[in-house]
Design a protein around this motif. Structure first.
Motif, PDB file in Angstrom:
ATOM      1  N   ALA A 162       7.025  -8.338   2.386  1.00 12.19           N
ATOM      2  CA  ALA A 162       6.459  -8.701   1.049  1.00 12.19           C
ATOM      3  C   ALA A 162       5.848  -7.412   1.299  1.00 12.19           C
ATOM      4  N   PHE A 163       4.748  -6.827   1.989  1.00 13.05           N
ATOM      5  CA  PHE A 163       3.993  -5.661   2.157  1.00 13.05           C
ATOM      6  C   PHE A 163       5.167  -4.394   2.274  1.00 13.05           C
ATOM      7  N   PHE A 164       5.596  -4.451   3.507  1.00 18.00           N
ATOM      8  CA  PHE A 164       6.502  -3.425   3.184  1.00 18.00           C
ATOM      9  C   PHE A 164       7.206  -2.715   2.145  1.00 18.00           C
ATOM     10  N   GLN A 165       7.480  -3.643   1.268  1.00 17.16           N
ATOM     11  CA  GLN A 165       8.590  -3.441   0.259  1.00 17.16           C
ATOM     12  C   GLN A 165       7.488  -3.050  -0.890  1.00 17.16           C
ATOM     13  N   LEU A 166       5.810  -3.569  -0.742  1.00 21.29           N
ATOM     14  CA  LEU A 166       5.245  -2.771  -2.131  1.00 21.29           C
ATOM     15  C   LEU A 166       5.271  -1.928  -1.465  1.00 21.29           C
ATOM     16  N   LEU A 167       5.713  -1.551   0.647  1.00 22.52           N
ATOM     17  CA  LEU A 167       4.186  -0.101   0.556  1.00 22.52           C
ATOM     18  C   LEU A 167       5.738   0.989   0.232  1.00 22.52           C
ATOM     19  N   PHE A 168       7.024   0.474   0.337  1.00 26.35           N
ATOM     20  CA  PHE A 168       7.922   1.429   0.033  1.00 26.35           C
ATOM     21  C   PHE A 168       8.128   1.293  -1.774  1.00 26.35           C
ATOM     22  N   GLN A 169       7.831   1.298  -2.417  1.00 25.95           N
ATOM     23  CA  GLN A 169       7.684   1.167  -3.762  1.00 25.95           C
ATOM     24  C   GLN A 169       6.575   2.027  -4.567  1.00 25.95           C
ATOM     25  N   GLY A 170       5.592   1.824  -3.822  1.00 32.02           N
ATOM     26  CA  GLY A 170       4.596   2.457  -3.681  1.00 32.02           C
ATOM     27  C   GLY A 170       4.584   4.178  -3.284  1.00 32.02           C
ATOM     28  N   ILE A 171       4.791   4.304  -2.702  1.00 35.45           N
ATOM     29  CA  ILE A 171       5.531   5.164  -1.911  1.00 35.45           C
ATOM     30  C   ILE A 171       6.403   6.380  -3.022  1.00 35.45           C
ATOM     31  N   ALA A 172       7.322   5.271  -3.194  1.00 33.56           N
ATOM     32  CA  ALA A 172       8.024   5.925  -4.269  1.00 33.56           C
ATOM     33  C   ALA A 172       7.674   6.188  -5.513  1.00 33.56           C
ATOM     34  N   LEU A 173       7.045   5.313  -6.493  1.00 32.93           N
ATOM     35  CA  LEU A 173       5.928   5.365  -7.507  1.00 32.93           C
ATOM     36  C   LEU A 173       4.858   6.894  -7.097  1.00 32.93           C
ATOM     37  N   GLY A 174       4.082   6.533  -5.946  1.00 33.03           N
ATOM     38  CA  GLY A 174       3.866   7.684  -5.826  1.00 33.03           C
ATOM     39  C   GLY A 174       3.853   9.432  -5.527  1.00 33.03           C
ATOM     40  N   CYS A 175       5.574   9.481  -5.188  1.00 30.34           N
ATOM     41  CA  CYS A 175       6.460  10.127  -4.729  1.00 30.34           C
ATOM     42  C   CYS A 175       6.113  11.213  -6.755  1.00 30.34           C
ATOM     43  N   ILE A 176       6.547  10.521  -7.427  1.00 28.33           N
ATOM     44  CA  ILE A 176       6.374  10.596  -8.860  1.00 28.33           C
ATOM     45  C   ILE A 176       5.407  11.366  -8.908  1.00 28.33           C
ATOM     46  N   TYR A 177       4.441  10.674  -8.971  1.00 29.39           N
ATOM     47  CA  TYR A 177       2.841  10.458  -9.476  1.00 29.39           C
ATOM     48  C   TYR A 177       2.645  12.161  -8.971  1.00 29.39           C
TER      49      TYR A 177
END
Lengths: 295, 257
Positions: A3-18
């Motif tokens: 779950a952590f890695f899943q969230l981390l990946f999604q966080g990085i992807a969202l962060g890229c848009i930001y």
């Protein structure tokens, strides 16, 4: 752990848009000290442009994206030259107000033209994904990360090594001195707007990717990216990247791990909490410039 | 005579905003390869005259409301700043204004932005490094870390990167030690000897004496006197007025010629 890695990946992807939103902001702000409140609306235009070109005109998706980047970059440069340069010499505040006006016009014009319903983006990825060890990597997010990395790399090479990149930095350091040594400052401003428009298309299209859609509320992302800009420092493109990715991760992690008593929408607040904590220690943001001085 | 004039300013009137008259019929000229000083106390209009020539007036909310400015015989009243640098007019702003976060080398590269300098950029930089060795020694340091005198040298070199026919300098001796002022004076003479005309704006007399042959005295928006620099500065009344000594203060009309 999965779950952590899943969230981390999604966080990085969202962060890229930001990071892309923040880069658009900082490029304009650094050169002209104008806070461009229309950046979120430019993302909205970018997403619709891609959608129209890809699904309306049936262009191949890559071509549609490239054409949208060229169109919005040119549009932004023209807007800068036709509108903002007319008020050159007025207080920066006037220009900021004009960007607010622009965002209001765009936010009203898009639903008026296309209606309030969501459109499809026309991207080739949809919900497709690869699974590695229980973690789901959506293709659209993988491409978000790759394209953001490519754009940031291009931007930093341009900023550091090209003639106009140097002109942008000189103008940012001292506008009058740049004028005095022959830098065509007005052209530099138009260029910063073109860059803001170009990165807005990329940010917009990935924002509209799965599970999102092309709809009139996409522009609201600028409010969510705001902590990223402040966190990184208003005038620092590297800060925009670090701030954007940090805020993306914080937001997604908060949505996954924040205890229930914090409320269901704590993830929306978490970026602001981080921003305030950082500003308490570093008032200029992580990378914001303090003047270089001889001691 | 008129054929040899590089810069010719006649009856120049400049206002800031809608009403503040800063220059009221000022005229001066710089001959081809000449070295001219424009002297005057604070508020006399020296910087305004410079801005009018270099196209920076608009940046400060001012405008030319009368008179003419000609460079190589062509009117340049409406030209914009970047075009003027490309045409051969370079300037060093008051207070040095180096790009503090950029390295010394990058500062010089910015100075070479205008088209005609670009092809010869490396060559020009080598020439300038001979004249100012410090530029090569500290090429990779942020300009903000240089001393005041070194920053002034960098500001002058940055302006010279565009290969100007005319170099305008606004108070380059401000806040510098006498020894440094002497060095800068020497450098300006060397630059002048290579064929670049100088227009030096100064409040202090030391640099004007070293670097210029002819001087104008500007007072509250008008030219009060002009003569060879040494002669002008030897004039007791000029010195008194211009240095603010009490003898003449309060009745500047005594100086009118």
């Amino acid at each position: 752990m999965t779950a952590f890695f899943q969230l981390l990946f999604q966080g990085i992807a969202l962060g890229c848009i930001y990071a892309l939103v923040a880069l658009g902001f900082t490029v304009v702000y650094r050169a002209s000290k104008v806070i461009n409140f229309a950046q979120g609306s430019l993302l909205l235009v970018g997403a619709y442009l891609v959608s129209v070109l890809a699904t309306g005109l049936n262009l191949p998706f890559v071509l549609a994206v490239i054409a949208a980047i060229a169109l919005l970059a040119a549009g932004c440069a023209i807007f800068q030259m036709m509108v903002l340069q007319r008020v050159l010499g007025q207080p920066v505040f006037v220009l900021v107000m004009i960007t607010i006006g622009l965002s209001i016009v765009i936010d009203a014009a898009i639903p008026a033209i296309f209606g309030g319903n969501a459109r499809i983006l026309g991207d080739p990825w949809g919900a497709s994904a690869v699974h590695v060890g229980g973690v789901t990597f959506n293709w659209v997010r993988i491409w978000t990360v790759l394209c953001t990395a490519l754009i940031l790399a291009l931007y930093f090479v341009f900023d550091r090594f090209s003639r106009y990149g140097l002109a942008m930095r000189a103008t940012a350091a001292d506008e009058e001195a740049a004028l005095a040594v022959g830098v065509p400052v007005r052209r530099v401003y138009a260029l910063t707007w073109a860059i803001a428009g170009g990165v807005a298309v990329v940010g917009g299209l990935f924002l509209a990717g799965f599970p999102g859609s092309v709809n009139p509320s996409l522009g609201n992302v600028s409010l969510r990216a705001f902590p990223a800009i402040i966190l990184g420092g208003l005038d620092s493109p590297p800060g925009a990247v670090v701030g954007g990715i940090t805020i993306g991760i914080v937001e997604v992690m908060a949505s996954g791990y924040a205890p229930g008593w914090l409320g269901s929408d704590f993830s929306a607040v978490a970026p602001y909490v981080v921003m305030i904590l950082v500003l308490l220690c570093r008032p200029y943001g992580l990378f914001g410039t303090r003047p270089v001085e001889r001691v | 005579m008129a054929d040899d004039l590089l810069l010719e300013v006649e009856e120049l009137r400049v206002t800031y905003g809608s009403s503040v008259l800063a220059l009221d019929g000022v005229g001066f000229s710089v001959p081809e390869g000449g070295s001219i000083a424009l002297l005057g106390a604070n508020g006399a209009g020296k910087s305004t005259a410079l801005r009018a020539v270099t196209g920076l007036l608009r940046f400060h909310g001012g405008q030319v409301t009368g008179g003419s400015i000609r460079f190589e015989g062509r009117s340049i009243v409406r030209a914009d700043a970047a075009a003027l640098v490309a045409a051969g007019i370079a300037q060093v702003l008051e207070g040095r204004r180096v790009f503090a976060e950029l390295t010394v080398a990058e500062n010089l590269r910015v100075g070479a932005f205008p088209g005609r300098a670009r092809r010869r950029e490396r060559e020009i930089r080598e020439e300038l490094s001979e004249l100012f060795p410090i530029l090569a020694e500290r090429a990779d340091q942020p300009a903000g870390l240089l001393s005041g005198g070194q920053q002034q040298v960098l500001a002058i070199a940055r302006a010279l990167m565009s290969q100007p026919r005319l170099l305008l300098l606004d108070e380059p001796s401000l806040g510098l030690a006498p020894r440094v002022v002497a060095e800068i004076g020497q450098a300006l003479r060397a630059i002048n000897e290579r064929g670049c005309a100088l227009l030096l704006i100064e409040q202090s007399t030391a640099l004007a004496l070293r670097a210029t042959k002819h001087a104008y005295l500007l007072e509250t928006g008008r030219i009060r006197a002009h003569a060879p620099t040494a002669e002008l500065l030897a004039d007791e009344r000029v010195r008194a007025s211009y240095l603010g000594a009490p003898a003449v203060l309060g009745r500047p009309e005594a100086l009118a010629r």
